[in-house]
Design a protein around this motif. Structure first.
Motif, PDB file in Angstrom:
ATOM      1  N   SER A   1     -26.442   3.769  -2.525  1.00 58.37           N
ATOM      2  CA  SER A   1     -26.731   2.492  -3.164  1.00 58.37           C
ATOM      3  C   SER A   1     -28.231   2.248  -3.176  1.00 58.37           C
ATOM      4  N   LEU A   2     -28.701   1.643  -4.246  1.00 56.11           N
ATOM      5  CA  LEU A   2     -30.102   1.242  -4.362  1.00 56.11           C
ATOM      6  C   LEU A   2     -30.200  -0.236  -4.040  1.00 56.11           C
ATOM      7  N   ILE A   3     -31.011  -0.561  -3.050  1.00 54.98           N
ATOM      8  CA  ILE A   3     -31.199  -1.942  -2.616  1.00 54.98           C
ATOM      9  C   ILE A   3     -32.587  -2.404  -3.057  1.00 54.98           C
ATOM     10  N   THR A   4     -32.640  -3.466  -3.849  1.00 55.80           N
ATOM     11  CA  THR A   4     -33.921  -3.963  -4.347  1.00 55.80           C
ATOM     12  C   THR A   4     -33.947  -5.484  -4.284  1.00 55.80           C
ATOM     13  N   GLN A   5     -35.044  -6.051  -4.750  1.00 55.74           N
ATOM     14  CA  GLN A   5     -35.187  -7.497  -4.820  1.00 55.74           C
ATOM     15  C   GLN A   5     -34.918  -8.013  -6.227  1.00 55.74           C
TER      16      GLN A   5
END
Length: 207
Positions: free
Chosen positions: A180-184
């Motif tokens: 998973s890609l976790i970003t703001q």
């Protein structure tokens, strides 16, 4: 959890399929061996990175999955890498052991260099020019709660502002990758253990 971070995208590689955000976006014939499947994915991505062909299978799995995550965006240098699996680099370890068990064989440095699971992290960091935290943990099964606590600490102490996290496993029984890609970003699921585990279970079933 840090309120500004979201699960922006998720990808799974399993059973000759690439599933991105719940949809199959690429698949091959089921009788393809893993190296051929990964090569087909590489060609589908239309990238030029010759070092890919020198990697071991675990690194290739991580490379391909992260490339699909980053396909429509560029990862920033403060993206952390936090991965888990159940077997470390066992598949490569066994290949290396086999190469030195034969008295007529020559131990290959190109295989030996991959006999640690964190080499995957190094390959991804070089590819995307990442300069922050990375860690590879061994766990009997996917542990979303552990990942969330670790990510929470990274973000709250400003050691990273984004992350790729998940499960990257390969053994004689097969392969199973969930990243998973976790970003703001404003769009996406809230970053909670429940949501991360839900994505993992949903994609695992679909695959």
């Amino acid at each position: 959890m840090h309120k500004n971070h979201q699960i922006s995208a998720s990808v799974i590689l399993r059973n000759h399929q690439v599933i991105f955000n719940g949809k199959v976006i690429f698949e091959t014939a089921e009788d393809l061996e893993l190296p051929a499947f990964l090569k087909a994915c590489y060609q589908d991505l239309e990238i030029d990175y010759p070092k890919f062909y020198k990697m071991d299978l675990l690194s290739k799995l991580g490379f391909i999955a992260s490339e699909y995550l980053a396909k429509d965006r560029q990862l920033n240098s403060e993206t952390a890498l936090i991965l888990q699996n159940s077997a470390g680099s066992l598949e490569t370890d066994l290949n290396y052991q086999a190469s030195i068990s034969d008295e007529n064989a020559f131990a290959s440095p190109s295989v030996f260099v991959y006999t640690l699971p964190n080499i995957v992290l190094g390959e991804l960091s070089i590819r995307h020019q990442l300069q922050t935290e990375n860690a590879f943990f061994i766990s009997e099964k996917f542990d979303a709660s552990f990942l969330i606590v670790y990510l929470q600490n990274l973000f709250s102490t400003n050691k990273a502002n984004a992350a790729i996290c998940g499960w990257l496993d390969l053994d004689k029984e097969g392969y199973h990758v969930f990243l998973s890609l976790i970003t703001q970003d404003e769009k996406g699921k809230a970053l909670t253990a429940e949501n991360l585990k839900e994505n993992y279970e949903q994609f695992k079933t679909r695959a």
